[in-house]
Design a protein around this motif. Sequence first.
Motif, PDB file in Angstrom:
ATOM      1  N   ASP A   8       2.404   2.023  -3.399  1.00 10.84           N
ATOM      2  CA  ASP A   8       1.967   2.249  -4.682  1.00 10.84           C
ATOM      3  C   ASP A   8       1.103   3.325  -4.176  1.00 10.84           C
ATOM      4  O   ASP A   8       0.617   4.065  -5.266  1.00 10.84           O
ATOM      5  CB  ASP A   8       0.069   1.619  -4.442  1.00 10.84           C
ATOM      6  CG  ASP A   8       0.416   0.105  -4.558  1.00 10.84           C
ATOM      7  OD1 ASP A   8       1.189  -0.237  -5.224  1.00 10.84           O
ATOM      8  OD2 ASP A   8      -0.502  -0.909  -4.170  1.00 10.84           O
ATOM      9  N   THR A   9       1.553   3.954  -3.251  1.00 13.17           N
ATOM     10  CA  THR A   9       1.161   5.922  -2.840  1.00 13.17           C
ATOM     11  C   THR A   9       2.373   6.296  -3.751  1.00 13.17           C
ATOM     12  O   THR A   9       2.454   8.436  -2.604  1.00 13.17           O
ATOM     13  CB  THR A   9       0.677   5.777  -2.111  1.00 13.17           C
ATOM     14  OG1 THR A   9       0.987   5.363  -0.622  1.00 13.17           O
ATOM     15  CG2 THR A   9      -1.032   4.804  -1.557  1.00 13.17           C
ATOM     16  N   GLU A  64       0.586  -1.214   0.136  1.00  5.86           N
ATOM     17  CA  GLU A  64      -0.216   0.395   0.045  1.00  5.86           C
ATOM     18  C   GLU A  64       0.591   1.640  -0.226  1.00  5.86           C
ATOM     19  O   GLU A  64       0.323   2.425  -0.853  1.00  5.86           O
ATOM     20  CB  GLU A  64      -0.674  -0.434   0.926  1.00  5.86           C
ATOM     21  CG  GLU A  64      -2.240  -1.282   1.209  1.00  5.86           C
ATOM     22  CD  GLU A  64      -3.027  -1.491   2.367  1.00  5.86           C
ATOM     23  OE1 GLU A  64      -2.225   0.173   3.428  1.00  5.86           O
ATOM     24  OE2 GLU A  64      -4.248  -1.562   2.289  1.00  5.86           O
TER      25      GLU A  64
END
Length: 403
Positions: free
Chosen positions: A120-121, A117
Amino acid sequence: MPRSLTGRGNVATLKYIKDIIPELEIISTPSGTSAYDWTVPNEWNVRDAYIADMDGDRLIDWRENNLHLVGYSTPVNATMTREELEPHLYTHSEIPDAIPYITSYYKARWGFCLSQEQKDTLGDGPFQVFIDSTLELGHMDSGELVVPGTSRSEVLLSTYICHPSMANDNLSGIVVMTALARWLQTLSDKRYTYRLLFIPETIGSIYYLSKHIDLMRARTVAGYVMSCCGDDRCWTFMPSRDGNTLADKAALAAIGDRIDKWLLFTERGSDERQYCLAGLPVALMMRSAFGQYPEYHTSKDGLGFISQAALEETLLVHQRAITIIENNHRWKANLPCEPFLSKHGLYPTLSVAQSGPPDIINILGYCDGNNDIVDIAELCGLDPVDEVLPIINELKKHFLVSG
Ligand code: ZN
């Protein structure tokens, strides 16, 4: 504390334990010391590490979680594109919000561990990549505690101090072994001497063996590596290489009906790998075992994964195993017939309808000079520690058995 094979986090950990057990000796071994096929690595220390955007905002910060840095990462101070950074990013393939635990002890590299996560950012960059680490000649630190008994024969207890910020694997082993050490120190009239080691995994046990192997081979009657002591999902037994030693027998009896998983020696993973290859009788009594639970070697193996109740139960089971080892005599009845128990105040005064003799007579019946308390417990369908041992102690007091 940023634990690894070496470094200030390990020293701080050992000093923390020494505050609880002042008799603990901290042994410092210089980098470059050889041990069989291995060499004690350089000392690794980290002051700071992060991936930041060009405004200096930290996107991945080692100070927030020391799992973010690949163990033994070399220093870096550079501005990088996403493409340049990409090969140095490590995520967990199955749990998207878990930070994986990754090390590179014996090959120089650097890297950051982050959740999928977070990855992904991250964005496209560019990034400021900074690792303020040192890899220099220094020391590897280990803790050793010898709790003397009446015999020079020994029981080995060993745990590892090299994992940062994970609870079941491996802070739980440190915690339970520290509690066990304090308990052993309070036990009077111990039959065996206890050798307790708090060491970095693999290189620590290999180095210790290289210094003490003859003594350990000559004296060790049983041993346990204390790993994965903290969660309440299950109980796991890992046998010694031989599989049929006193350590195995006492462990299985100590775990008893709690047992859920019985691993094979081919699934071994901690310092039993070294001890068993050296020929020592070393087994493990674990909860969720290394490599056997999804949270293993990730940030998900945190304080929320373990419980005080599970730690206490693991302590109790190790105490049970040690109690069995301490009382592992081959008990022999001193009379060639059943004793007149009432004369000794040992017979239940109330006669109730039951099939067969009372427990005390059954236990005596198997004190044939060949059976130890585990054998007797199995033959009588009783618990070795809670049921057989108190009766044996009574019989001993009245000179009705010897061992
Ligand atoms: Zn591990």
